[in-house]
Write an enzyme that holds these catalytic residues in place. Structure first.
Site, PDB file in Angstrom:
ATOM      1  N   TYR A  75       0.831  -1.199   0.000  1.00  0.00           N
ATOM      2  CA  TYR A  75       0.000   0.000   0.000  1.00  0.00           C
ATOM      3  C   TYR A  75       0.873   1.259   0.000  1.00  0.00           C
ATOM      4  O   TYR A  75       1.785   1.386   0.815  1.00  0.00           O
ATOM      5  CB  TYR A  75      -0.931   0.021   1.222  1.00  0.00           C
ATOM      6  CG  TYR A  75      -1.668   1.328   1.334  1.00  0.00           C
ATOM      7  CD1 TYR A  75      -2.564   1.705   0.342  1.00  0.00           C
ATOM      8  CD2 TYR A  75      -1.437   2.208   2.390  1.00  0.00           C
ATOM      9  CE1 TYR A  75      -3.216   2.919   0.402  1.00  0.00           C
ATOM     10  CE2 TYR A  75      -2.088   3.422   2.468  1.00  0.00           C
ATOM     11  CZ  TYR A  75      -2.973   3.777   1.466  1.00  0.00           C
ATOM     12  OH  TYR A  75      -3.611   4.989   1.530  1.00  0.00           O
ATOM     13  N   LYS A  79       4.102  -9.715   7.409  1.00  0.00           N
ATOM     14  CA  LYS A  79       5.485  -9.293   7.681  1.00  0.00           C
ATOM     15  C   LYS A  79       5.516  -8.269   8.802  1.00  0.00           C
ATOM     16  O   LYS A  79       4.651  -7.412   8.901  1.00  0.00           O
ATOM     17  CB  LYS A  79       6.093  -8.687   6.413  1.00  0.00           C
ATOM     18  CG  LYS A  79       6.189  -9.638   5.250  1.00  0.00           C
ATOM     19  CD  LYS A  79       6.580  -8.897   3.981  1.00  0.00           C
ATOM     20  CE  LYS A  79       5.447  -7.969   3.512  1.00  0.00           C
ATOM     21  NZ  LYS A  79       5.837  -7.157   2.360  1.00  0.00           N
ATOM     22  N   ARG A  80       6.556  -8.377   9.645  1.00  0.00           N
ATOM     23  CA  ARG A  80       6.634  -7.525  10.822  1.00  0.00           C
ATOM     24  C   ARG A  80       8.001  -6.885  10.984  1.00  0.00           C
ATOM     25  O   ARG A  80       8.480  -6.720  12.110  1.00  0.00           O
ATOM     26  CB  ARG A  80       6.278  -8.352  12.055  1.00  0.00           C
ATOM     27  CG  ARG A  80       5.009  -9.190  11.892  1.00  0.00           C
ATOM     28  CD  ARG A  80       4.731  -9.999  13.129  1.00  0.00           C
ATOM     29  NE  ARG A  80       4.459  -9.131  14.261  1.00  0.00           N
ATOM     30  CZ  ARG A  80       4.791  -9.403  15.527  1.00  0.00           C
ATOM     31  NH1 ARG A  80       5.427 -10.521  15.796  1.00  0.00           N
ATOM     32  NH2 ARG A  80       4.503  -8.565  16.494  1.00  0.00           N
ATOM     33  N   ALA A  82       8.130 -12.482  10.744  1.00  0.00           N
ATOM     34  CA  ALA A  82       6.910 -12.670   9.959  1.00  0.00           C
ATOM     35  C   ALA A  82       6.205 -13.935  10.437  1.00  0.00           C
ATOM     36  O   ALA A  82       6.828 -14.825  11.010  1.00  0.00           O
ATOM     37  CB  ALA A  82       7.255 -12.797   8.472  1.00  0.00           C
ATOM     38  N   GLY A 126      10.724  -6.004   2.092  1.00  0.00           N
ATOM     39  CA  GLY A 126       9.529  -6.746   1.719  1.00  0.00           C
ATOM     40  C   GLY A 126       9.667  -7.407   0.346  1.00  0.00           C
ATOM     41  O   GLY A 126       9.247  -8.556   0.156  1.00  0.00           O
ATOM     42  N   ASP A 127      10.272  -6.705  -0.595  1.00  0.00           N
ATOM     43  CA  ASP A 127      10.466  -7.272  -1.930  1.00  0.00           C
ATOM     44  C   ASP A 127      11.432  -8.448  -1.869  1.00  0.00           C
ATOM     45  O   ASP A 127      11.226  -9.475  -2.519  1.00  0.00           O
ATOM     46  CB  ASP A 127      11.012  -6.200  -2.887  1.00  0.00           C
ATOM     47  CG  ASP A 127      10.120  -4.975  -2.939  1.00  0.00           C
ATOM     48  OD1 ASP A 127       8.900  -5.121  -2.730  1.00  0.00           O
ATOM     49  OD2 ASP A 127      10.647  -3.868  -3.171  1.00  0.00           O
ATOM     50  N   ASP A 171      17.572  -0.463  -2.937  1.00  0.00           N
ATOM     51  CA  ASP A 171      16.384  -1.288  -2.722  1.00  0.00           C
ATOM     52  C   ASP A 171      16.619  -2.766  -2.993  1.00  0.00           C
ATOM     53  O   ASP A 171      15.905  -3.608  -2.455  1.00  0.00           O
ATOM     54  CB  ASP A 171      15.243  -0.804  -3.622  1.00  0.00           C
ATOM     55  CG  ASP A 171      14.779   0.595  -3.235  1.00  0.00           C
ATOM     56  OD1 ASP A 171      15.373   1.175  -2.299  1.00  0.00           O
ATOM     57  OD2 ASP A 171      13.836   1.098  -3.872  1.00  0.00           O
TER      58      ASP A 171
HETATM   59  P1  ATP Z   1       9.499  -2.464   2.676  1.00  0.00           P
HETATM   60  O1  ATP Z   1      10.277  -1.476   3.501  1.00  0.00           O
HETATM   61  O2  ATP Z   1      10.320  -3.070   1.608  1.00  0.00           O
HETATM   62  O3  ATP Z   1       8.163  -1.969   2.222  1.00  0.00           O
HETATM   63  P2  ATP Z   1       7.892  -4.294   4.216  1.00  0.00           P
HETATM   64  O4  ATP Z   1       7.280  -3.383   5.209  1.00  0.00           O
HETATM   65  O5  ATP Z   1       7.098  -4.797   3.094  1.00  0.00           O
HETATM   66  O6  ATP Z   1       9.267  -3.686   3.684  1.00  0.00           O
HETATM   67  P3  ATP Z   1       9.185  -5.670   6.360  1.00  0.00           P
HETATM   68  O7  ATP Z   1       8.251  -6.311   7.297  1.00  0.00           O
HETATM   69  O8  ATP Z   1       9.838  -4.404   6.749  1.00  0.00           O
HETATM   70  O9  ATP Z   1       8.479  -5.574   4.938  1.00  0.00           O
HETATM   71  O10 ATP Z   1      10.372  -6.686   6.037  1.00  0.00           O
HETATM   72  C1  ATP Z   1      10.152  -7.934   5.414  1.00  0.00           C
HETATM   73  C2  ATP Z   1      10.981  -8.985   6.071  1.00  0.00           C
HETATM   74  O11 ATP Z   1      12.373  -8.671   5.980  1.00  0.00           O
HETATM   75  C3  ATP Z   1      10.703  -9.153   7.561  1.00  0.00           C
HETATM   76  O12 ATP Z   1       9.596  -9.998   7.756  1.00  0.00           O
HETATM   77  C4  ATP Z   1      12.015  -9.757   8.034  1.00  0.00           C
HETATM   78  O13 ATP Z   1      12.067 -11.135   7.731  1.00  0.00           O
HETATM   79  C5  ATP Z   1      13.042  -9.045   7.164  1.00  0.00           C
HETATM   80  N1  ATP Z   1      13.530  -7.838   7.855  1.00  0.00           N
HETATM   81  C6  ATP Z   1      13.051  -6.584   7.745  1.00  0.00           C
HETATM   82  N2  ATP Z   1      13.726  -5.734   8.552  1.00  0.00           N
HETATM   83  C7  ATP Z   1      14.655  -6.464   9.183  1.00  0.00           C
HETATM   84  C8  ATP Z   1      15.685  -6.185  10.153  1.00  0.00           C
HETATM   85  N3  ATP Z   1      15.874  -4.950  10.626  1.00  0.00           N
HETATM   86  N4  ATP Z   1      16.460  -7.204  10.573  1.00  0.00           N
HETATM   87  C9  ATP Z   1      16.291  -8.452  10.111  1.00  0.00           C
HETATM   88  N5  ATP Z   1      15.350  -8.792   9.198  1.00  0.00           N
HETATM   89  C10 ATP Z   1      14.544  -7.822   8.734  1.00  0.00           C
END
Ligand code: ATP
Length: 319
Positions: free
Chosen positions: A166, A229-230, A235, A260-261, A297
């Protein structure tokens, strides 16, 4: 032929090398980025033949987008050069070492003029997986139509994955929610953040809903595989009604954009390789961790032989 087809907008990314207000930057680094092509690069590095469809302008930035993706091994032979509009831009600044701000210059861009005609007849039928994001339908009417056309033309055997992605700058929540929900209902594999899950679900359970509750509620809409995802907290996944936890790697995060990608690429590569859910989540989490350790990215996305490096890093941390 490609195993995976993805479509969307890829832009040139201008990024201040230092920290502080952008107007004080004396130079900008030039790179490219786009959620779908980031996933395409991630899949390609993990050994999956992937094609990306999108429009770029007939300009140097457009040649940079196509050249960079081609150099990474992504199949760009179906990408379209649109002489009537420029390649879109993203400008990234770091206000503090932790706070990254991205501004988009993409209204009316070539990428936003994606149209159903850009989909080669029969292509969405031949691939194994079609990867879509919630960004593309927000770009324009014709881009929205292209996503719909891809969904309609895909063969019954083609798995559809969707990353909700989003983007507040592109459309307000009330407009996005029903469109995203409509896509969720027609995908097989869904990637969502907790906030995106609440947007699609209308937050009936209130802000107290756990990530797993959100995952189950999303799965009830249709997709057999849902990942919530968190960020640094990892996740959770709901696959065929069963709950799973993804591992978390301790890394020095310098740039959260693209995690996330990377995660989606890791998950989908293992899915296509026939790996079980835990293996999908392991490679997904490793890819996400690699992505946040590098500025840019997608540049940090791992090859298969690099995945084990992260276990070494984890082991170092444990000592
Ligand atoms: P984006 O910023 O690309 O939009 P998103 O919000 O879609 O990301 P996130 O939840 O931030 O996705 O990250 C996806 C996954 O990457 C997480 O579930 C985790 O497995 C990994 N990840 C993200 N940040 C970290 C971190 N600081 N350390 C370790 N793993 C991470």
């Amino acid at each position: 032929p490609p195993e995976v087809l993805t479509l969307g907008e890829t832009m040139v990314l201008l990024c201040a090398p230092g920290i502080g207000p952008l107007r004080h930057a004396r130079s900008l680094d030039v790179a490219i980025g786009g959620a779908e092509s980031n996933v395409a690069v991630g899949l390609t590095r993990l050994g999956v033949r992937t094609a990306w469809i999108g429009r770029v302008g007939d300009d140097e930035f457009g040649r940079l987008v196509r050249g960079t993706l081609a150099g990474e091994g992504v199949d760009v032979s179906y990408a379209v050069v649109d002489p009537a509009a420029p390649t879109g831009l993203m400008v990234k600044a770091r206000r503090t070492s932790a706070a990254t701000e991205v501004n988009y210059y993409r209204a009316g861009s070539a990428g936003s003029r994606l149209s159903p005609d850009d989909l080669p007849a029969g292509l969405a039928d031949k691939v194994r997986l079609l990867h879509l994001t919630g960004i593309t339908p927000a770009l324009s009417e014709s881009a929205y139509d292209t996503v719909e056309a891809a969904l309609v033309s895909r063969g019954g055997a083609v798995t559809v994955s969707l990353d909700l992605n989003y983007r507040q700058a592109l459309w307000p929540p009330a407009v996005a929610a029903p469109v995203l929900r409509g896509l969720v209902e027609r995908c097989d594999v869904l990637f969502a953040t907790e906030a995106e899950a609440r947007l699609v679900l209308g937050d009936p359970r209130g802000p107290g809903a756990s990530p797993l509750e959100l995952g189950y509620a999303l799965a009830a809409l249709g997709p057999s595989q849902v990942v919530v995802k968190r960020g640094a907290r990892g996740a959770v996944a709901v696959v065929d009604g069963v709950a799973y936890d993804a591992p978390v790697h301790q890394v020095d995060a310098v740039d959260p954009v693209g995690a996330g990608d990377a995660f989606a690429a890791g998950y989908l590569a293992e899915l296509l390789a026939g790996a079980d859910v835990l293996a999908r989540l392991a490679t997904a989490a490793a890819s996400g961790a690699f992505a946040v350790t590098v500025h840019g990215d997608w540049e940090g996305l791992p090859r298969r032989d690099e995945l084990a490096l992260l276990q070494l890093l984890d082991a170092d941390d444990a000592v």
